[in-house]
Motif scaffolding. Structure first.
Motif, PDB file in Angstrom:
ATOM      1  N   ALA A 109       0.837  -1.200   0.000  1.00 57.65           N
ATOM      2  CA  ALA A 109       0.000   0.000   0.000  1.00 57.65           C
ATOM      3  C   ALA A 109       0.872   1.250   0.000  1.00 57.65           C
ATOM      4  CB  ALA A 109      -0.907   0.013   1.233  1.00 57.65           C
ATOM      5  N   SER A 121       0.428  -1.791  -6.053  1.00 57.00           N
ATOM      6  CA  SER A 121      -0.704  -2.615  -6.465  1.00 57.00           C
ATOM      7  C   SER A 121      -0.718  -3.064  -7.921  1.00 57.00           C
ATOM      8  CB  SER A 121      -2.002  -1.854  -6.194  1.00 57.00           C
ATOM      9  OG  SER A 121      -2.177  -1.656  -4.811  1.00 57.00           O
ATOM     10  N   TYR A 170     -10.101  -2.829  -4.043  1.00 51.86           N
ATOM     11  CA  TYR A 170      -8.958  -2.014  -3.625  1.00 51.86           C
ATOM     12  C   TYR A 170      -9.449  -0.916  -2.671  1.00 51.86           C
ATOM     13  CZ  TYR A 170      -5.305  -4.020  -6.630  1.00 51.86           C
ATOM     14  OH  TYR A 170      -4.347  -4.844  -7.198  1.00 51.86           O
ATOM     15  N   ASP A 171      -8.806   0.218  -2.649  1.00 50.46           N
ATOM     16  CA  ASP A 171      -8.927   1.215  -1.594  1.00 50.46           C
ATOM     17  C   ASP A 171     -10.364   1.677  -1.340  1.00 50.46           C
ATOM     18  OD1 ASP A 171      -6.311   0.906  -2.366  1.00 50.46           O
ATOM     19  OD2 ASP A 171      -5.771   2.989  -2.031  1.00 50.46           O
ATOM     20  N   GLU A 184      -8.618  -5.222   0.060  1.00 52.63           N
ATOM     21  CA  GLU A 184      -7.592  -4.389   0.708  1.00 52.63           C
ATOM     22  C   GLU A 184      -7.682  -4.521   2.216  1.00 52.63           C
ATOM     23  OE1 GLU A 184      -7.557  -1.279   2.714  1.00 52.63           O
ATOM     24  OE2 GLU A 184      -8.758   0.138   1.531  1.00 52.63           O
ATOM     25  N   THR A 240      -5.403  -2.614   4.602  1.00 54.21           N
ATOM     26  CA  THR A 240      -4.304  -1.695   4.864  1.00 54.21           C
ATOM     27  C   THR A 240      -3.969  -1.618   6.347  1.00 54.21           C
ATOM     28  OG1 THR A 240      -5.150  -0.404   3.004  1.00 54.21           O
ATOM     29  CG2 THR A 240      -3.455   0.625   4.348  1.00 54.21           C
ATOM     30  N   ALA A 287      -8.339   3.384  10.060  1.00 53.60           N
ATOM     31  CA  ALA A 287      -8.636   2.982   8.683  1.00 53.60           C
ATOM     32  C   ALA A 287      -9.746   3.847   8.102  1.00 53.60           C
ATOM     33  CB  ALA A 287      -9.042   1.508   8.646  1.00 53.60           C
ATOM     34  N   HIS A 308      -9.752   3.678   4.289  1.00 56.03           N
ATOM     35  CA  HIS A 308      -9.279   2.325   4.015  1.00 56.03           C
ATOM     36  C   HIS A 308     -10.035   1.321   4.878  1.00 56.03           C
ATOM     37  CE1 HIS A 308      -6.103   2.896   1.121  1.00 56.03           C
ATOM     38  NE2 HIS A 308      -5.635   3.932   1.803  1.00 56.03           N
ATOM     39  N   HIS A 325      -2.963  -5.203  -0.371  1.00 57.02           N
ATOM     40  CA  HIS A 325      -2.755  -3.765  -0.119  1.00 57.02           C
ATOM     41  C   HIS A 325      -2.343  -3.556   1.346  1.00 57.02           C
ATOM     42  CE1 HIS A 325      -3.699   0.625  -0.185  1.00 57.02           C
ATOM     43  NE2 HIS A 325      -3.411   0.504  -1.465  1.00 57.02           N
ATOM     44  N   SER A 339      -0.080  -2.289   4.389  1.00 55.59           N
ATOM     45  CA  SER A 339       0.758  -1.147   4.741  1.00 55.59           C
ATOM     46  C   SER A 339       2.182  -1.595   5.054  1.00 55.59           C
ATOM     47  CB  SER A 339       0.167  -0.429   5.953  1.00 55.59           C
ATOM     48  OG  SER A 339       1.066   0.549   6.442  1.00 55.59           O
TER      49      SER A 339
END
Length: 313
Positions: A10, A20, A211-212, A232, A234, A243, A248, A270, A272
């Motif tokens: 991420a 990604s 994803y995000d 994701e 994260t 988050a 996220h 994804h 971190s």
């Protein structure tokens, strides 16, 4: 059908995780590969796989943040050196085409094949053909962001040879017609209808890639009954407030989506850069308490998605 993770980090690349990108390989089905996001250095990651850019026909971009699109111009340029590669279609939010065209124009890069851009707005069915449908739905991020659901059409059931045995149908065209659901006429005048000798249709496979995004009900619509959900993750499960503030999701939120929507397997993606080694595995442990069939995705992991059996729901 196979998924291969090309970048699972991420925000920024690290020694263990690139940013990604995911490849959905459908070489046996339609002889194509589809990419989902193309972060910086995706083409370098591809060099460490058996992926050939000439096989990439569609690219689906979740949103226009750099860690998801900075690899696009270089990859598109390199694809021009792969011979007669054919056209490419890129799906994504408004502004994506401007970014790509500007990068190619300023760098005086000549692309030798046509590129079609499909701008996403609200979502829904965005592609249908070759035995597949792709749906997109809007997520909740700092910028417009979309999740994707790839649905394979159902497959015709197998020919029930045991049921046919009494009719002594010879091998060859007649069996082929029955398998296609057609009627045939035997030498003794017996008429057989192929539909009477076919097993139940086999449902197609479903792959969902998120994803995000913040946790949002839209994700459930995309994830329903997915064979594989890539989500994701994260942040850790105890950082839900953090988050949310960064738009996220946590690993536990991803696991709840999988648990509540009939998903078969979940892959946490994804991740971190703050989560290294044991800390990264802890994300998996947290999620498995909610949804046992959870795996932490790592760069270059490959996930085979087998055909569903007749007893699969």
């Amino acid at each position: 059908m196979e998924l291969q993770f090309l970048g699972t980090g991420a925000g920024q690349p690290s020694k263990k995780r690139n940013v990604s990108s995911i490849a959905l390989k459908m070489l046996d089905e339609i002889n194509e590969i589809w990419l989902f996001d193309v972060g910086e250095a995706t083409q370098h990651q591809i060099l460490r796989t058996n992926i050939r850019l000439r096989k990439v026909t569609k690219i689906f971009i979740s949103h226009n943040h750099g860690d998801h699109i900075f690899g696009l111009p270089g990859l598109l340029a390199t694809r021009s050196f792969q011979g007669d590669v054919g056209p490419l279609t890129i799906y994504g939010p408004s502004g994506l085409e401007q970014f790509v065209r500007t990068a190619l124009r300023v760098s005086r890069t000549k692309v030798t094949y046509p590129i079609k851009f499909v701008v996403l707005d609200q979502g829904g069915l965005i592609y249908q053909g070759q035995g597949f449908k792709v749906y997109a739905e809007k997520l909740v991020h700092r910028v417009p962001s979309f999740g994707y659901r790839v649905v394979e059409d159902s497959h015709q059931g197998e020919l029930l040879m045991d049921k046919l045995a009494q009719y002594n149908v010879p091998n060859g065209p007649l069996l082929g017609k029955l398998k296609n659901g057609e009627q045939i006429l035997l030498a003794d005048g017996t008429v057989l209808d192929g539909h009477d000798f076919l097993g139940p249709d086999k449902p197609g496979r479903i792959v969902t890639i998120i994803y995000d995004t913040r946790s949002t009900p839209t994700i459930a619509k995309l994830a329903k009954n997915a064979d594989v959900l890539v989500h994701e993750s994260t942040f850790a499960g105890n950082e839900a407030d953090l988050a949310h503030s960064y738009y996220h999701s946590t690993a536990v939120e991803a696991a709840k989506i999988a648990r509540d929507n009939g998903v078969k397997s979940l892959y946490l993606n994804h991740i971190s850069a703050r989560y290294l080694g044991a800390k990264a595995k802890n994300l998996e442990k947290q999620a498995r308490k909610v949804f046992p069939n959870t795996n932490l995705a790592n760069d270059f992991d490959r996930v085979e998605i087998p055909m569903k059996g007749e007893n699969d729901e």
